[in-house]
Design an enzyme around this catalytic site. Structure first.
Site, PDB file in Angstrom:
ATOM      1  CB  CYS A  48     -38.921  19.401  66.470  1.00 43.56           C
ATOM      2  SG  CYS A  48     -39.453  19.362  64.756  1.00 43.56           S
ATOM      3  CG  LEU A  49     -45.074  21.536  69.426  1.00 42.43           C
ATOM      4  CD1 LEU A  49     -45.601  20.095  69.413  1.00 42.43           C
ATOM      5  CD2 LEU A  49     -45.227  22.120  70.820  1.00 42.43           C
TER       6      LEU A  49
END
Length: 192
Positions: free
Chosen positions: A86-87
């Site tokens: 999750c970026l």
């Protein structure tokens, strides 16, 4: 054609001037299938670990971000059991921050920074995020334990100091992750 030219240039740059602690190469001579390794940062629970990543380059690259996932199990609030990350830099706007001016090198550097500085307010793993926020020592101990178990390379006499190991580069990193204790489905977020 633009994709192939750009990828060739990016891979050449990653080979000649790699970011510290990061390496990247083509997998089986396929231009859209890459592998990378990130060395765990000093003074983090990942220190001494070597983390393998898979990078899939979409047809519309650089107008679409690469799909990157960890192949080495890692205990982190922003990385799930399947290795998904999750970026913001890996998502298209309006929810993400991907721009065609970004490249594989900058994204891998961002992932390296995320490893050192987790974002517990945007987790993929709610239970790990909660540990990070409210019981940091337990988080640090578990992350260090996972690093020792999955990411620290054991030298069994095959690699001399300073030599590159083709065995290490071609190693299959697709082993299954240990399941975390069961969490209700609504507590997990999918970050694509």
């Amino acid at each position: 054609m633009q994709r192939a030219t750009r990828l060739k240039r990016e891979l050449q740059m990653l080979t000649t001037e790699p970011p510290p602690g990061i390496s990247c190469w083509q997998s089986d001579d396929q231009v859209d299938d890459l592998r990378a390794q990130i060395v765990g940062g000093a003074n983090t629970p990942f220190e001494g670990g070597l983390f393998a990543l898979e990078i899939k380059i979409p047809e519309r690259y650089p107008f679409e971000p690469p799909k990157i996932r960890f192949l080495t199990p890692i205990y982190h609030p922003n990385i799930d059991n399947a290795g998904r990350i999750c970026l913001d830099a890996l998502k298209l706007p309006p929810k993400g921050a991907w721009r065609p001016s970004l490249n594989i090198s900058t994204v891998l550097t961002s992932i390296q920074l995320l490893m050192a500085e987790p974002n517990p307010d945007d987790p993929l793993m709610a239970d790990i995020s909660s540990e990070f926020k409210y019981n940091k020592q337990v988080y640090l101990d578990k992350a260090k334990s996972w690093t020792e178990k999955h990411a620290i390379q054991r030298n069994n006499g095959q690699v001399k100091s300073g030599e590159k190991s083709t065995e290490l580069l071609s190693k299959d990193y697709s082993r299954k992750r240990e399941p975390l204790k069961e969490q209700p489905q609504e507590s997990k977020r999918v970050c694509l």
